[in-house]
Design an enzyme around this catalytic site. Sequence first.
Site, PDB file in Angstrom:
ATOM      1  N   ASP A 148      17.494 -15.130  -6.041  1.00  0.00           N
ATOM      2  CA  ASP A 148      18.152 -15.106  -7.344  1.00  0.00           C
ATOM      3  C   ASP A 148      19.541 -14.470  -7.291  1.00  0.00           C
ATOM      4  O   ASP A 148      20.507 -15.026  -7.807  1.00  0.00           O
ATOM      5  CB  ASP A 148      17.272 -14.347  -8.351  1.00  0.00           C
ATOM      6  N   GLY A 176      19.168 -16.744 -12.128  1.00  0.00           N
ATOM      7  CA  GLY A 176      19.202 -17.853 -11.188  1.00  0.00           C
ATOM      8  C   GLY A 176      17.853 -18.546 -11.119  1.00  0.00           C
ATOM      9  O   GLY A 176      17.741 -19.763 -11.301  1.00  0.00           O
ATOM     10  N   ASP A 177      16.814 -17.776 -10.885  1.00  0.00           N
ATOM     11  CA  ASP A 177      15.462 -18.322 -10.821  1.00  0.00           C
ATOM     12  C   ASP A 177      15.023 -18.889 -12.169  1.00  0.00           C
ATOM     13  O   ASP A 177      14.495 -20.002 -12.251  1.00  0.00           O
ATOM     14  CB  ASP A 177      14.474 -17.239 -10.396  1.00  0.00           C
ATOM     15  N   LEU A 178      15.196 -18.107 -13.228  1.00  0.00           N
ATOM     16  CA  LEU A 178      14.680 -18.516 -14.526  1.00  0.00           C
ATOM     17  C   LEU A 178      15.456 -19.695 -15.101  1.00  0.00           C
ATOM     18  O   LEU A 178      14.882 -20.554 -15.773  1.00  0.00           O
ATOM     19  CB  LEU A 178      14.690 -17.331 -15.489  1.00  0.00           C
ATOM     20  N   ALA A 181      14.086 -22.644 -13.422  1.00  0.00           N
ATOM     21  CA  ALA A 181      12.740 -22.903 -13.934  1.00  0.00           C
ATOM     22  C   ALA A 181      12.785 -23.616 -15.280  1.00  0.00           C
ATOM     23  O   ALA A 181      12.020 -24.567 -15.522  1.00  0.00           O
ATOM     24  CB  ALA A 181      11.966 -21.592 -14.055  1.00  0.00           C
TER      25      ALA A 181
END
Length: 409
Positions: A148, A176-178, A181
């Site tokens: 992330d 970054g991850d979320l 997602a």
Amino acid sequence: MPSPTEPQHPAPLAGIRVVDLSKILAGPYVTMSLADLGADVIKVEHPDGGDATRQWGPPFNGPDSAYYLAANRNKRSVTLDLKSPAGQEAAHRLIADADIVVENFRPGSSLQEVFRYDRLSERYPRLVVLHISAFGETGPLRGEPGYDMVAQAAAGLMSLTGEPEGPPVKAGYAMGDLGAALFGTIGVVSALVERARTGAGQYLTTSLYESQLALHVNWATSFFATGETPARLGSGHPSLVPYQAYPASDGYFVIAVGSDALWQRLCALLDRPDLAADPRFRANRDRVVHREQLNAELERTLRGDTVENWCALLTAGGVPVTPIRTLDEVYGSEQTAALGMVQKVEHPVVGMLEQVAFPVSFRGERPSVRTAPPMLGQHNCEVLAELGYDAEAIERLTGPRPGPAAQDG
């Protein structure tokens, strides 16, 4: 905090099966969202430790970290060694009955090759596959791994976060991850809608990098318009002033003025008619240009009273304002409780476990937290028996049956 109630209607994705071959956060958050919406999600983990986030602590709650527990509820866990022929065969049995596969295999890895979409689609033409990477499918960085914070740095978010004279700062959330997602979830649900029309599955890709670019929004369009590299503004807004955190005598609070009419109202409530009349501050475009001078004037006034008093005064006057609340205040607030955003579910080891619920309601009903994040291999017997394996074959495939605390629930 309210417990989930039995839903009055079938969940939106009831009847959809998802095979989750992902790990860490972006992929598991996609599959948790799909599970919250009613899909049957089977999380496939390596027998030796499973998803790495199980050990990302402290804090731990029972055998697993709080980090793992945040993104894996409403799923079933099966342990398979996907690099072994037997594990791959079991995975194919799962996929044969699935609608969706989510994976974030490292670019160029053996697992990415084994589970290539062109091979899967030949056997399962209705299958929807989502692949999440760090930097996308093409370009010079396509093979680079990334977490992330790497994405936040590489895609510019850290350059926009922090005080003007301070160092770059990562966002408090894993944006970054979320971000990947959320876009991945939108893509999967859209692909299901298209499949209902065409009968065909498809291969979807997104990345931490691409999602950050999509979330730049006004920052990017401002750069395109001017060619100027944006600077960090702390809590400030690039296009609105005043619209940031301000100091009171005992802490900080936020004022959000989104129109010139609100600006006039704020000046009246602060008893600063001189600011309303000042040509440097009359229109928002003027206030943006003279941001530093205006903020100095506002701080001089606002330091004269408490956060509570300013918020009460400005709220009564119709100016958007709020204290900057900490998480203990957020989760202890009447608003959070009224929304039912925290639900409790029974965990086989730790007892009642609190979870932040899915943030969309359907027909006035919030999707329920049905089951706790699974322990490693908790559903081996249950799921593999559904695929036709007998007890002896299950033990050969996954190792000895888990202890009582981790058995099928």
